[in-house]
Design a protein around this motif. Structure first.
Motif, PDB file in Angstrom:
ATOM      1  N   PHE A  89       0.838  -1.190   0.000  1.00 23.99           N
ATOM      2  CA  PHE A  89       0.000   0.000   0.000  1.00 23.99           C
ATOM      3  C   PHE A  89       0.881   1.251   0.000  1.00 23.99           C
ATOM      4  O   PHE A  89       2.055   1.192   0.391  1.00 23.99           O
ATOM      5  N   PRO A  90       0.347   2.388  -0.410  1.00 26.15           N
ATOM      6  CA  PRO A  90       1.135   3.621  -0.463  1.00 26.15           C
ATOM      7  C   PRO A  90       1.775   3.955   0.886  1.00 26.15           C
ATOM      8  O   PRO A  90       1.124   3.884   1.933  1.00 26.15           O
ATOM      9  N   GLY A  91       3.059   4.296   0.846  1.00 25.90           N
ATOM     10  CA  GLY A  91       3.764   4.750   2.040  1.00 25.90           C
ATOM     11  C   GLY A  91       4.409   3.680   2.885  1.00 25.90           C
ATOM     12  O   GLY A  91       5.195   3.993   3.784  1.00 25.90           O
ATOM     13  N   VAL A  92       4.113   2.412   2.611  1.00 24.65           N
ATOM     14  CA  VAL A  92       4.669   1.333   3.433  1.00 24.65           C
ATOM     15  C   VAL A  92       6.200   1.338   3.395  1.00 24.65           C
ATOM     16  O   VAL A  92       6.856   1.069   4.398  1.00 24.65           O
ATOM     17  N   ASP A  93       6.764   1.666   2.236  1.00 25.24           N
ATOM     18  CA  ASP A  93       8.223   1.601   2.088  1.00 25.24           C
ATOM     19  C   ASP A  93       8.962   2.568   3.006  1.00 25.24           C
ATOM     20  O   ASP A  93      10.104   2.319   3.394  1.00 25.24           O
ATOM     21  N   THR A  94       8.323   3.677   3.375  1.00 27.31           N
ATOM     22  CA  THR A  94       8.976   4.659   4.260  1.00 27.31           C
ATOM     23  C   THR A  94       8.349   4.723   5.644  1.00 27.31           C
ATOM     24  O   THR A  94       8.828   5.449   6.511  1.00 27.31           O
ATOM     25  N   TRP A  95       7.291   3.975   5.848  1.00 29.79           N
ATOM     26  CA  TRP A  95       6.530   3.999   7.107  1.00 29.79           C
ATOM     27  C   TRP A  95       7.385   3.695   8.328  1.00 29.79           C
ATOM     28  O   TRP A  95       7.371   4.414   9.325  1.00 29.79           O
ATOM     29  N   PHE A  96       8.150   2.636   8.265  1.00 30.56           N
ATOM     30  CA  PHE A  96       8.872   2.157   9.438  1.00 30.56           C
ATOM     31  C   PHE A  96       9.939   3.153   9.890  1.00 30.56           C
ATOM     32  O   PHE A  96      10.081   3.419  11.085  1.00 30.56           O
ATOM     33  N   ASP A  97      10.662   3.711   8.950  1.00 28.51           N
ATOM     34  CA  ASP A  97      11.671   4.713   9.300  1.00 28.51           C
ATOM     35  C   ASP A  97      11.029   5.949   9.927  1.00 28.51           C
ATOM     36  O   ASP A  97      11.552   6.507  10.904  1.00 28.51           O
ATOM     37  N   ARG A  98       9.897   6.368   9.379  1.00 28.55           N
ATOM     38  CA  ARG A  98       9.215   7.554   9.917  1.00 28.55           C
ATOM     39  C   ARG A  98       8.712   7.328  11.335  1.00 28.55           C
ATOM     40  O   ARG A  98       8.884   8.176  12.215  1.00 28.55           O
ATOM     41  N   ILE A  99       8.090   6.174  11.556  1.00 27.71           N
ATOM     42  CA  ILE A  99       7.538   5.889  12.880  1.00 27.71           C
ATOM     43  C   ILE A  99       8.664   5.665  13.898  1.00 27.71           C
ATOM     44  O   ILE A  99       8.586   6.130  15.046  1.00 27.71           O
ATOM     45  N   ASN A 100       9.704   4.964  13.502  1.00 26.68           N
ATOM     46  CA  ASN A 100      10.845   4.754  14.405  1.00 26.68           C
ATOM     47  C   ASN A 100      11.475   6.082  14.800  1.00 26.68           C
ATOM     48  O   ASN A 100      11.849   6.291  15.970  1.00 26.68           O
ATOM     49  N   LYS A 101      11.627   6.972  13.830  1.00 29.43           N
ATOM     50  CA  LYS A 101      12.219   8.284  14.099  1.00 29.43           C
ATOM     51  C   LYS A 101      11.354   9.079  15.070  1.00 29.43           C
ATOM     52  O   LYS A 101      11.869   9.698  16.018  1.00 29.43           O
ATOM     53  N   TYR A 102      10.044   9.058  14.867  1.00 29.74           N
ATOM     54  CA  TYR A 102       9.148   9.795  15.755  1.00 29.74           C
ATOM     55  C   TYR A 102       9.216   9.229  17.178  1.00 29.74           C
ATOM     56  O   TYR A 102       9.259   9.985  18.156  1.00 29.74           O
ATOM     57  N   GLY A 103       9.220   7.902  17.277  1.00 30.57           N
ATOM     58  CA  GLY A 103       9.332   7.288  18.597  1.00 30.57           C
ATOM     59  C   GLY A 103      10.611   7.693  19.295  1.00 30.57           C
ATOM     60  O   GLY A 103      10.609   8.017  20.500  1.00 30.57           O
ATOM     61  N   LYS A 104      11.714   7.692  18.568  1.00 29.94           N
ATOM     62  CA  LYS A 104      13.010   8.069  19.144  1.00 29.94           C
ATOM     63  C   LYS A 104      12.986   9.501  19.650  1.00 29.94           C
ATOM     64  O   LYS A 104      13.529   9.805  20.729  1.00 29.94           O
ATOM     65  N   GLU A 105      12.334  10.390  18.892  1.00 32.19           N
ATOM     66  CA  GLU A 105      12.219  11.791  19.317  1.00 32.19           C
ATOM     67  C   GLU A 105      11.444  11.921  20.622  1.00 32.19           C
ATOM     68  O   GLU A 105      11.679  12.849  21.405  1.00 32.19           O
ATOM     69  N   LYS A 106      10.527  10.990  20.859  1.00 31.69           N
ATOM     70  CA  LYS A 106       9.718  11.016  22.076  1.00 31.69           C
ATOM     71  C   LYS A 106      10.302  10.142  23.184  1.00 31.69           C
ATOM     72  O   LYS A 106       9.675   9.967  24.235  1.00 31.69           O
ATOM     73  N   GLY A 107      11.483   9.565  22.937  1.00 23.17           N
ATOM     74  CA  GLY A 107      12.108   8.704  23.939  1.00 23.17           C
ATOM     75  C   GLY A 107      11.497   7.322  24.019  1.00 23.17           C
ATOM     76  O   GLY A 107      11.625   6.640  25.035  1.00 23.17           O
ATOM     77  N   ILE A 108      10.846   6.898  22.938  1.00 24.08           N
ATOM     78  CA  ILE A 108      10.162   5.606  22.903  1.00 24.08           C
ATOM     79  C   ILE A 108      10.826   4.704  21.874  1.00 24.08           C
ATOM     80  O   ILE A 108      11.013   5.093  20.716  1.00 24.08           O
ATOM     81  N   ASN A 109      11.155   3.481  22.279  1.00 19.45           N
ATOM     82  CA  ASN A 109      11.679   2.488  21.346  1.00 19.45           C
ATOM     83  C   ASN A 109      10.506   1.787  20.673  1.00 19.45           C
ATOM     84  O   ASN A 109       9.667   1.186  21.331  1.00 19.45           O
ATOM     85  N   VAL A 110      10.435   1.883  19.355  1.00 20.09           N
ATOM     86  CA  VAL A 110       9.337   1.276  18.594  1.00 20.09           C
ATOM     87  C   VAL A 110       9.804  -0.052  18.007  1.00 20.09           C
ATOM     88  O   VAL A 110      10.891  -0.133  17.429  1.00 20.09           O
ATOM     89  N   GLU A 111       8.991  -1.083  18.187  1.00 22.40           N
ATOM     90  CA  GLU A 111       9.277  -2.393  17.612  1.00 22.40           C
ATOM     91  C   GLU A 111       8.131  -2.791  16.690  1.00 22.40           C
ATOM     92  O   GLU A 111       6.969  -2.420  16.915  1.00 22.40           O
ATOM     93  N   HIS A 112       8.453  -3.586  15.662  1.00 19.26           N
ATOM     94  CA  HIS A 112       7.466  -4.017  14.675  1.00 19.26           C
ATOM     95  C   HIS A 112       7.469  -5.544  14.562  1.00 19.26           C
ATOM     96  O   HIS A 112       8.541  -6.160  14.533  1.00 19.26           O
TER      97      HIS A 112
END
Length: 277
Positions: A89-112
């Protein structure tokens, strides 16, 4: 076992219909058989009914039988090659990097994580496989030539839920039941359910959606905007209390699902601050 000092924020995805518009077998494998997807799945359903078998095992057996009959090689590498051509689906290719980056900015480790009735060997061949901490999906046993000869694991709509508890208890190996069956108080489990989000699209995801939602997390029902009846099906999951949100399967920057997941990360970050205070 103690809860991690800063428990991760965990996104758990179905695959077919959730990250990819179609069934993964239909992109390369089924066309090689010279049949339509409808014909293949109908034959699998008929086999399951005839033998009173699990539908996942039935389609996996049919894949082996039909591949052998048509002299199509189904090695681990072949499955990985099939996976390379799966569409997303549209955006999946960049989704994970974007969400991981946002989590890091908030001090949250994101796992998938993936929990799918599809094939792990195909998913492992996709360009997004590197983003997953673990891929739980149906898989084959392979002989000494690395050719598939028997189903090793079938993940259906009810068995999907066991993998939520594996993540919850950080017992990630499919064959190891020592930790998963051990009693552990909820407040000592490494990944609390309130830190989980399950993203799925259909009936096979309902038990996971309901479990995560009922135990304090969130469930998102995604739908294909171009597919007839998809929105109604997703809305029904909301009405029945099985999902938190119903959103288009659009993972592009500033999409509704991105805004929702970022808001959930914000909530976890706030909860962490309150807990420290």
């Amino acid at each position: 076992m103690a809860r991690r000092k800063n428990a991760p924020f965990v996104l758990i995805y179905d695959f077919d219909g959730t990250l990819s518009p179609g069934n993964m077998q239909e992109y390369n494998f089924v066309p090689k058989l010279g049949v339509t997807p409808k014909e293949f799945w109908q034959k699998a359903k008929e086999s399951a009914k005839e033998h009173q078998a699990d539908e996942i095992l039935a389609y996996m057996r049919l894949m082996i039988e039909e591949a052998n009959r048509k002299k199509i090689r189904i090695s681990k590498q072949n499955f990985a090659d099939f996976g390379k051509n799966i569409e997303f689906f549209p955006g999946v290719d960049t989704w994970f990097d974007r969400i991981n980056k946002y989590g890091k900015e908030k001090g949250i480790n994101v796992e998938h994580y993936i929990i799918s009735s599809g094939l792990r060997e195909m998913i492992q061949g996709t360009p997004i496989a590197k983003y997953f901490n673990k891929i739980y999906a149906s898989g084959f046993m392979f002989d000494h030539y690395q050719i598939a000869y028997w189903p090793a694991l079938a993940v259906n709509y009810t068995t999907k839920t066991q993998y939520l508890f594996r993540i919850n208890k950080n017992s990630l190996d499919e064959h190891d039941n020592s930790v998963i069956n051990k009693f552990t108080p909820h407040n000592e489990r490494p990944v609390p359910f309130k830190n989980m989000v399950f993203i799925g699209d259909g009936e096979t995801d309902i038990p996971c959606m309901r479990l995560v939602k009922d135990l304090g997390g969130h469930s998102i029902a995604v739908y294909h905007k171009g597919k007839r009846g998809a929105l109604g099906k997703a809305k029904k999951l909301i009405e029945e209390g099985r999902a938190t949100l119903a959103l288009p399967a659009d993972y592009t920057n500033e999409s509704d699902i991105e805004k929702a997941v970022m808001a959930m990360i914000d909530k976890i970050a706030s909860d962490n601050i309150l807990a420290k205070l």
